[in-house]
Design an enzyme around this catalytic site. Structure first.
Site, PDB file in Angstrom:
ATOM      1  N   ASP A  23       9.336  -3.375   2.083  1.00 47.70           N
ATOM      2  CA  ASP A  23       9.034  -2.939   3.449  1.00 47.70           C
ATOM      3  C   ASP A  23      10.328  -2.834   4.257  1.00 47.70           C
ATOM      4  OD1 ASP A  23       7.289  -2.474   5.841  1.00 47.70           O
ATOM      5  OD2 ASP A  23       8.139  -4.406   6.433  1.00 47.70           O
ATOM      6  N   GLU A  79       5.410  -0.637  -1.485  1.00 48.51           N
ATOM      7  CA  GLU A  79       6.513  -1.425  -0.947  1.00 48.51           C
ATOM      8  C   GLU A  79       7.052  -2.404  -1.988  1.00 48.51           C
ATOM      9  OE1 GLU A  79       4.590  -2.969   2.520  1.00 48.51           O
ATOM     10  OE2 GLU A  79       5.063  -1.190   3.709  1.00 48.51           O
TER      11      GLU A  79
END
Length: 188
Positions: A23, A79
């Site tokens: 992320d 992610e």
């Protein structure tokens, strides 16, 4: 390792730590690219553009474009894969891959362009009206959910929408509400 925490022996054995790293990598890479492409954009516009690019729907789009199996078309797993690439291959290899995978979403991001939910919220605020979203239904297995939401403006339903995420269904509902408000405001 792509193990969900419910199956892992401990949190260290799940993909959540890689998701956390991925992320951050995704946000840094996208932010740098948006700054490069839009040198005159305001911080507010850059923040909205970045959110549009790194959100759940963009992650799912990137996963599909990369040919990942349907069960892996989830933001958390995308992610985690970015985090794994950054850890194993380094940033010089990961950055161009992220830009390629998220290129279409980056291309669509334009300064001054707000997502429908933000546009509805801003419009309602100018009119001193309250906006609230409600999920009406959720169908499908966990990896392929379909949500239906409605948007209420001062308690009155002005739109409904469906999507593969709660946010996507709310965006579609906001589009319908904005259209209805525009009709109401149009002179006869």
């Amino acid at each position: 390792m792509v193990t969900h925490r419910s199956w892992a022996r401990s949190h260290v054995d799940s993909y959540e730590r890689l998701e956390f790293l991925g992320d951050s990598v995704l946000q840094v890479v996208v932010t740098a690219e948006l700054l490069r492409r839009h040198p005159l954009a305001s911080e507010g516009d850059l923040a909205w553009m970045r959110q549009a690019v790194v959100g759940r729907d963009a992650c799912a789009e990137a996963a599909r474009a990369l040919g990942l199996p349907a069960v892996m078309v989830q933001a958390a797993l995308v992610e985690a894969l970015i985090g794994a690439c950054a850890t194993d291959l380094g940033m010089p290899t990961t950055e161009p891959a992220v830009l390629a995978a998220f290129g279409p979403a980056i291309d669509r991001a334009e300064p001054g362009r707000r997502d429908p939910k933000t546009a509805l919220q801003e419009h309602a605020a100018r009119l001193r009206r309250e906006v609230r979203y409600e999920v009406v239904s959720t169908e499908g297995p966990p990896h392929a959910r379909v949500f239906e939401s409605r948007v209420l403006v001062d308690g009155q339903e002005l739109g409904r929408g469906t999507g593969t995420s709660k946010q996507a269904s709310e965006r579609e509902a906001a589009v319908a509400a904005l259209a209805r408000l525009a009709e109401e405001a149009a002179p006869c």
